[in-house]
Scaffold this motif. Structure first.
Motif, PDB file in Angstrom:
ATOM      1  N   ASN A 128      47.649  25.731  -8.020  1.00 55.07           N
ATOM      2  CA  ASN A 128      46.367  25.091  -8.540  1.00 55.07           C
ATOM      3  C   ASN A 128      46.423  24.367  -9.889  1.00 55.07           C
ATOM      4  O   ASN A 128      45.215  24.163 -10.278  1.00 55.07           O
ATOM      5  N   ILE A 129      47.611  24.048 -10.448  1.00 55.79           N
ATOM      6  CA  ILE A 129      47.509  23.393 -11.411  1.00 55.79           C
ATOM      7  C   ILE A 129      48.875  22.312 -11.331  1.00 55.79           C
ATOM      8  O   ILE A 129      49.683  22.441 -10.518  1.00 55.79           O
ATOM      9  N   VAL A 150      43.763  20.727 -13.060  1.00 62.11           N
ATOM     10  CA  VAL A 150      43.671  22.233 -12.571  1.00 62.11           C
ATOM     11  C   VAL A 150      42.444  22.432 -11.740  1.00 62.11           C
ATOM     12  O   VAL A 150      41.768  21.473 -11.261  1.00 62.11           O
ATOM     13  N   SER A 151      42.408  23.425 -11.043  1.00 59.88           N
ATOM     14  CA  SER A 151      41.577  23.833 -10.053  1.00 59.88           C
ATOM     15  C   SER A 151      40.260  24.096 -10.856  1.00 59.88           C
ATOM     16  O   SER A 151      40.153  24.361 -12.050  1.00 59.88           O
ATOM     17  N   PRO A 152      38.948  23.897 -10.208  1.00 61.25           N
ATOM     18  CA  PRO A 152      37.755  24.149 -11.093  1.00 61.25           C
ATOM     19  C   PRO A 152      37.697  25.528 -11.496  1.00 61.25           C
ATOM     20  O   PRO A 152      37.096  25.709 -12.686  1.00 61.25           O
ATOM     21  N   PRO A 153      38.259  26.527 -10.948  1.00 64.07           N
ATOM     22  CA  PRO A 153      38.134  27.994 -11.458  1.00 64.07           C
ATOM     23  C   PRO A 153      38.865  27.874 -12.841  1.00 64.07           C
ATOM     24  O   PRO A 153      38.484  28.643 -13.915  1.00 64.07           O
ATOM     25  N   VAL A 154      40.141  27.404 -12.722  1.00 65.23           N
ATOM     26  CA  VAL A 154      41.047  27.350 -13.875  1.00 65.23           C
ATOM     27  C   VAL A 154      40.478  26.702 -14.924  1.00 65.23           C
ATOM     28  O   VAL A 154      40.314  27.105 -16.206  1.00 65.23           O
ATOM     29  N   TRP A 155      39.617  25.279 -14.605  1.00 67.66           N
ATOM     30  CA  TRP A 155      39.108  24.335 -15.730  1.00 67.66           C
ATOM     31  C   TRP A 155      37.981  25.510 -16.409  1.00 67.66           C
ATOM     32  O   TRP A 155      37.952  25.264 -17.606  1.00 67.66           O
ATOM     33  N   ARG A 156      37.266  25.998 -15.588  1.00 67.10           N
ATOM     34  CA  ARG A 156      36.169  26.733 -16.201  1.00 67.10           C
ATOM     35  C   ARG A 156      36.733  27.991 -17.205  1.00 67.10           C
ATOM     36  O   ARG A 156      35.917  28.122 -18.044  1.00 67.10           O
TER      37      ARG A 156
END
Length: 266
Positions: A128-129, A150-156
């Protein structure tokens, strides 16, 4: 600077001709004949022609975009597809140079409990990155800045934390916004390899020569993109700057446009 706050997402339908190629003006004309937003009860916020004879039709909801896509599927002359949303990107500022790009993911996962809470194992996290590229820091030669998709959860998580443990340091985290632009004609939406303009456009004065051949000093700077936009839309954006600079109003608009089609998971 462009705000790091999440903007209202846009959903884009990419429209092109079926079979025989059409100029983008004709694609738009035919699109307006096929698609009646009032009858379909859909909202279209913007229509933009591209250099490769396509239309980008922006909608405020995914359901409206899919309605347009479905309607175009029965057209004899046009076809459309809902464009994929972009993945968010970040910059890790101050990663030790000894940490290679391929190792950044495992360091992030092993050293940050919040990321381990998102994914059950390191392999799932690393899927996811993606490390896009790294750049040396100018003042601290032993450090790099790493640019990641990155994926949305990782970004947040990382944007909320603002810092990430990596190696023997903590790297500052900021959002990375980018847009596709051409260093030959200075336009947007394509690269130099795809450019159809025969001559270079000067970054400094906007005329038909290379920047290295320009004799204009800093007082004569004139952004070709702001100049064209002002003429076409009767606006008064400042033009006394280089094209494609971070502070250019038109460059900022393109960054905001990409931000609006980025998937932040909301």
């Amino acid at each position: 600077p462009v705000s790091t706050h999440v903007t209202k997402p846009r959903h884009v339908v990419v429209v092109k001709s079926k079979g025989q190629a059409m100029a983008s003006e004709n694609v738009e004309k035919t699109f307006r004949e096929v698609i009646n937003p009032r009858e379909m009860q859909v909202g279209i916020s913007n229509i933009k022609k591209t250099n490769n004879n396509k239309l980008l039709v922006a909608c405020d909801s995914e359901s409206h975009a899919k309605q347009i896509e479905e309607k175009l599927s029965s057209s004899d002359s046009l076809e459309g597809r809902v464009g994929a949303r972009l993945r968010p990107k970040i910059v890790l500022h101050g990663v030790e140079k000894q940490i290679k790009g391929v190792d950044i993911g495992r360091h992030l996962y092993d050293q940050n409990a919040g990321l381990r809470n998102l994914y059950s194992d390191r392999q799932a996290f690393e899927a996811n990155i993606k490390v896009l590229f790294v750049k040396d820091q100018k003042k601290r030669k032993e450090f790099i800045n790493a640019f990641l998709s990155v994926s949305p959860p990782v970004w947040r998580h990382l944007m909320d934390a603002q810092w990430a443990n990596i190696g023997y340091t903590r790297a500052r985290v900021t959002e990375y916004l980018s847009t596709k632009c051409c260093i030959k004609c200075l336009g947007y939406g394509h690269t130099k390899a795809q450019c159809k303009q025969p001559k270079d456009t000067c970054w400094t004065c906007g005329k038909d020569h290379k920047k290295s051949e320009c004799s204009v000093n800093t007082r004569g700077e004139k952004c070709i993109n702001c100049t064209k936009h002002n003429s076409q839309h009767r606006e008064k954006n400042p033009v006394d700057h280089w094209a494609l600079t971070a502070s250019c109003p038109i460059h900022q608009r393109h960054l905001l446009n990409n931000k609006s089609i980025t998937d932040y998971g909301c």
